[in-house]
Design an enzyme around this catalytic site. Structure first.
Site, PDB file in Angstrom:
ATOM      1  CE  LYS A   1      -7.253   8.202  -2.744  1.00 29.69           C
ATOM      2  NZ  LYS A   1      -6.436   7.560  -1.532  1.00 29.69           N
TER       3      LYS A   1
ATOM      4  CB  CYS B   1      -4.144  11.987  -0.771  1.00 28.98           C
ATOM      5  SG  CYS B   1      -2.945  12.118  -0.357  1.00 28.98           S
TER       6      CYS B   1
ATOM      7  CG  HIS C   1     -32.912   5.760  14.337  1.00 29.66           C
ATOM      8  ND1 HIS C   1     -32.010   4.823  14.355  1.00 29.66           N
ATOM      9  CD2 HIS C   1     -33.559   5.639  14.445  1.00 29.66           C
ATOM     10  CE1 HIS C   1     -33.117   3.857  13.251  1.00 29.66           C
ATOM     11  NE2 HIS C   1     -33.529   4.712  13.003  1.00 29.66           N
TER      12      HIS C   1
ATOM     13  CD  GLU D   1      -7.482   4.482  -2.693  1.00 29.84           C
ATOM     14  OE1 GLU D   1      -7.556   5.377  -0.707  1.00 29.84           O
ATOM     15  OE2 GLU D   1      -6.281   5.273  -3.002  1.00 29.84           O
TER      16      GLU D   1
ATOM     17  CB  CYS E   1      -0.721  14.805  -0.115  1.00 30.92           C
ATOM     18  SG  CYS E   1      -2.599  14.850   0.084  1.00 30.92           S
TER      19      CYS E   1
ATOM     20  CD  GLU F   1     -28.724   4.448  14.912  1.00 31.86           C
ATOM     21  OE1 GLU F   1     -29.303   4.491  15.452  1.00 31.86           O
ATOM     22  OE2 GLU F   1     -29.397   4.570  13.392  1.00 31.86           O
TER      23      GLU F   1
ATOM     24  CE1 TYR G   1      -4.177   3.225   2.743  1.00 28.66           C
ATOM     25  CE2 TYR G   1      -2.607   1.797   2.867  1.00 28.66           C
ATOM     26  CZ  TYR G   1      -3.576   2.645   3.885  1.00 28.66           C
ATOM     27  OH  TYR G   1      -3.799   1.870   5.284  1.00 28.66           O
TER      28      TYR G   1
HETATM   29  P1  NDP Z   1       1.573  -0.547  -0.652  1.00 24.51           P
HETATM   30  O1  NDP Z   1       2.357  -1.111  -0.121  1.00 24.51           O
HETATM   31  O2  NDP Z   1      -0.089  -0.841   0.324  1.00 24.51           O
HETATM   32  O3  NDP Z   1       1.037  -2.421  -1.821  1.00 24.51           O
HETATM   33  C1  NDP Z   1       1.814  -2.500  -2.695  1.00 24.51           C
HETATM   34  C2  NDP Z   1       1.690  -4.230  -3.125  1.00 24.51           C
HETATM   35  O4  NDP Z   1       2.643  -4.333  -3.956  1.00 24.51           O
HETATM   36  C3  NDP Z   1       0.902  -5.050  -1.884  1.00 24.51           C
HETATM   37  O5  NDP Z   1      -0.299  -5.986  -2.107  1.00 24.51           O
HETATM   38  C4  NDP Z   1       2.165  -5.723  -2.338  1.00 24.51           C
HETATM   39  O6  NDP Z   1       2.089  -7.588  -2.223  1.00 24.51           O
HETATM   40  C5  NDP Z   1       2.675  -5.208  -3.519  1.00 24.51           C
HETATM   41  N1  NDP Z   1       3.347  -6.019  -4.316  1.00 24.51           N
HETATM   42  C6  NDP Z   1       4.958  -5.236  -3.551  1.00 24.51           C
HETATM   43  N2  NDP Z   1       6.452  -5.497  -4.103  1.00 24.51           N
HETATM   44  C7  NDP Z   1       6.265  -6.404  -5.341  1.00 24.51           C
HETATM   45  C8  NDP Z   1       6.886  -7.063  -5.952  1.00 24.51           C
HETATM   46  N3  NDP Z   1       7.794  -7.227  -6.505  1.00 24.51           N
HETATM   47  N4  NDP Z   1       5.403  -8.207  -7.373  1.00 24.51           N
HETATM   48  C9  NDP Z   1       4.593  -8.127  -6.948  1.00 24.51           C
HETATM   49  N5  NDP Z   1       3.415  -7.571  -6.413  1.00 24.51           N
HETATM   50  C10 NDP Z   1       4.311  -6.414  -5.127  1.00 24.51           C
HETATM   51  O7  NDP Z   1       1.867   0.080  -2.290  1.00 24.51           O
HETATM   52  P2  NDP Z   1       0.510   1.011  -2.536  1.00 24.51           P
HETATM   53  O8  NDP Z   1       1.436   1.184  -4.416  1.00 24.51           O
HETATM   54  O9  NDP Z   1      -0.362   0.850  -2.835  1.00 24.51           O
HETATM   55  O10 NDP Z   1       0.761   2.488  -2.128  1.00 24.51           O
HETATM   56  C11 NDP Z   1       2.523   3.125  -1.327  1.00 24.51           C
HETATM   57  C12 NDP Z   1       1.584   3.740   0.037  1.00 24.51           C
HETATM   58  O11 NDP Z   1       0.983   4.717   0.035  1.00 24.51           O
HETATM   59  C13 NDP Z   1       0.664   3.427   0.965  1.00 24.51           C
HETATM   60  O12 NDP Z   1       0.944   1.864   1.968  1.00 24.51           O
HETATM   61  C14 NDP Z   1      -0.285   4.129   2.132  1.00 24.51           C
HETATM   62  O13 NDP Z   1       1.293   4.156   2.276  1.00 24.51           O
HETATM   63  C15 NDP Z   1      -0.652   5.366   0.686  1.00 24.51           C
HETATM   64  N6  NDP Z   1      -1.598   5.254   0.391  1.00 24.51           N
HETATM   65  C16 NDP Z   1      -2.034   6.101   1.545  1.00 24.51           C
HETATM   66  C17 NDP Z   1      -3.351   5.959   0.648  1.00 24.51           C
HETATM   67  C18 NDP Z   1      -4.719   6.651   1.660  1.00 24.51           C
HETATM   68  O14 NDP Z   1      -4.146   7.218   3.012  1.00 24.51           O
HETATM   69  N7  NDP Z   1      -6.042   6.269   1.574  1.00 24.51           N
HETATM   70  C19 NDP Z   1      -3.727   5.840  -0.520  1.00 24.51           C
HETATM   71  C20 NDP Z   1      -2.765   5.478  -1.652  1.00 24.51           C
HETATM   72  C21 NDP Z   1      -1.623   5.445  -0.768  1.00 24.51           C
HETATM   73  P3  NDP Z   1       2.514  -8.053  -0.613  1.00 24.51           P
HETATM   74  O15 NDP Z   1       0.860  -7.537  -0.036  1.00 24.51           O
HETATM   75  O16 NDP Z   1       2.575  -9.432  -1.082  1.00 24.51           O
HETATM   76  O17 NDP Z   1       3.876  -7.374  -0.103  1.00 24.51           O
END
Ligand code: NDP
Length: 453
Positions: free
Chosen positions: A51, A48, A435, A181, A43, A440, A177
């Site tokens: 970012k 976080c 407002h 982002e 983080c 709102e 995510y």
């Molecule tokens: P996510 O799980 O959110 O997303 C992973 C993405 O990668 C999905 O779209 C998934 O597709 C795709 N994917 C997974 N495996 C493969 C593969 N083998 N080939 C191609 N595409 C693939 O993970 P992130 O890495 O974005 O983030 C990790 C975690 O970190 C998040 O889940 C969240 O918990 C945390 N996070 C939170 C944030 C916040 O609170 N603002 C900001 C950043 C991270 P599919 O949907 O088809 O599975």
């Protein structure tokens, strides 16, 4: 004399581990914490916090544009990535200092180095062994990258925060995510940005309207979204990379970022040999109150791969320490956890999606509105806002709130309190609005399922 050097040994200095260590020490326990890299974990160092700093940087482009409509003439603007990263690094170093100081003041013995669990009560760090009555594993996770030819050429979110220079073009793989982002950040900083996602929509698990709306907004901002595809291979060229997609499409780019999920950090430090149970994804299995199958060993946060969010890891750390040392058993409530995505426009959400609500209840009313936020009446920017409320008709309870738009995370944080308190639609309706705000709208939604412009 007790037979232990410490009452508690925490492995991992991220959000969850640090909170647990500080609290336990504050309750008079003898606590050690081992961290191999930097205090603050993902983080603070590569998640976080940096970012959000990059998100701020990326918003100035639109703000400079918007200023004209309000009578300002803004001089020629230029952006310096190195200067942003240097300033960001300085802030992260300051935060690490704050974390270290707090641990020191609490009386936690911070041990720098890679820890290994030797047995149920012994941890070794850099050749020294420590006996502890209890051990907490809070080692977090790391980026997962699938095996593809050319994998060695890609970067993950870890490296993005330290790039020597900003690429002109980038392909981001994933639709979660981190992908959305970083796409928004880079697009805002002027990088030609393409998302390449294997699914047919971004942000799996989010409300469908939110997913559709975000895709429209991102496209409108100039981000290319490629769905139902994936990278087959990456080749290094004299300058940049040649990327081949599974459907035969060929592209060239300066950088490929993989944001394809994260893997729990559970291997290579003794857990397997000790027989600590892991699930198929390598996450540590925990039972009641974060206890593993080895009674003296606990785990919390991303290494347990449940709800991988900083505030959840912190809540888990607090709940565990309260239970162990303050005789205050209070579990973390995993219902209605609000979450945000810091893309452009931002997303804030709490409670059930429309699909989840329909699965649980037969009588759902949906309230929706989309509008041009007031600032954009003069700014010339095209960005719109979407708000959605999900209500169970028979009980009048609001079970889901979703928003895409400026300040959505700030707004939804407050709304989450109302949702957790069980607020009904009638309570929302009887709340006087502030407002003029976007927020709102949540207390003036009157017509079911009407999408107004
Ligand atoms: P996510 O799980 O959110 O997303 C992973 C993405 O990668 C999905 O779209 C998934 O597709 C795709 N994917 C997974 N495996 C493969 C593969 N083998 N080939 C191609 N595409 C693939 O993970 P992130 O890495 O974005 O983030 C990790 C975690 O970190 C998040 O889940 C969240 O918990 C945390 N996070 C939170 C944030 C916040 O609170 N603002 C900001 C950043 C991270 P599919 O949907 O088809 O599975």
């Amino acid at each position: 004399m007790t037979q232990y050097d410490y009452d508690l040994f925490v492995i991992g200095g991220g959000s969850g581990g640090v909170r647990a260590a500080n609290m336990a020490a504050g309750l008079g326990k003898r606590v050690a914490l081992a961290e191999q890299r930097h205090i603050g974990g993902t983080c603070v160092n590569v998640g976080c916090v940096p970012k959000k700093l990059l998100v701020y940087a990326s918003q100035f482009h639109d703000q400079f544009e918007a200023a004209k409509g309000f009578g300002w003439t803004v001089g020629q603007s230029t952006f310096n990535w190195s200067s942003l990263i240097a300033n960001k690094n300085q802030e992260i170093t300051r935060l690490q200092g704050v974390y270290n100081k707090r641990l020191q003041q609490s009386g936690v013995n911070v041990i720098t180095g890679s820890a290994k669990v030797l047995n149920a009560n012994t941890v070794e760090v850099e050749g020294s062994s420590y006996r502890a009555e209890r051990i907490i594993i809070a080692t977090g996770g790391r980026p997962f990258v699938p095996d593809i030819p050319g994998k060695e050429h890609i970067v993950t979110s870890n490296e993005m925060f330290f790039l020597g220079q900003l690429p002109k073009r980038i392909i981001i793989v994933g639709g979660g995510y981190i992908a959305v982002e970083f796409a928004s950040i880079l697009n805002g900083l002027g990088v030609d940005t393409t998302i390449c996602h294997r699914g047919d929509k971004l942000l799996q698990g989010f409300d469908e309207d939110i997913r559709d709306f975000l895709a429209e907004e991102m496209t409108q901002k100039g981000i290319s979204l490629l769905f139902n595809t994936d990278i087959e291979a990456i080749e290094k060229m004299a300058s940049g990379f040649a990327v081949r997609l599974i459907d035969g499409v060929k592209m060239t780019t300066d950088l490929v970022l993989y944001a394809t999920g994260r893997t729990p950090n559970s291997s290579g430090f003794g857990l397997e040999a000790l027989g600590v149970e892991l699930d198929d994804d390598g996450a540590i299995k925990v039972y009641d109150d974060y206890q593993t199958n080895i009674p003296s060993i606990y785990a919390l946060g991303d290494v347990t791969n449940r709800v991988n969010l900083t505030p959840v890891a912190i809540a888990e750390g607090m709940a565990l320490i309260n239970k162990l040392y303050a005789q205050q058993p209070q579990s973390v409530d995993y219902e209605n956890i609000p979450t945000a995505v810091f893309c452009q426009p931002t997303i804030g959400t709490v409670g059930l999606t429309e699909a989840q609500a329909k699965e649980k209840h037969s009588d759902i009313d949906i309230y929706k509105t989309s509008f041009t936020p007031m600032q954009n009446a003069l700014s010339g920017l095209d960005e719109k806002t979407l708000m959605k409320m999900i209500v169970v008709r028979s009980t009048n309870q609001v079970v889901g709130l979703h928003m895409v738009g400026t300040d959505a995370p700030e707004i939804i944080q407050g709304m989450a309190v109302a949702i957790r308190a069980g607020a009904t639609k009638a309570i929302f309706d009887s709340t006087i609005g502030i407002h003029p705000t976007a927020a709102e709208e949540f207390v003036t939604l009157r017509e079911v399922s009407v999408l107004s412009e």
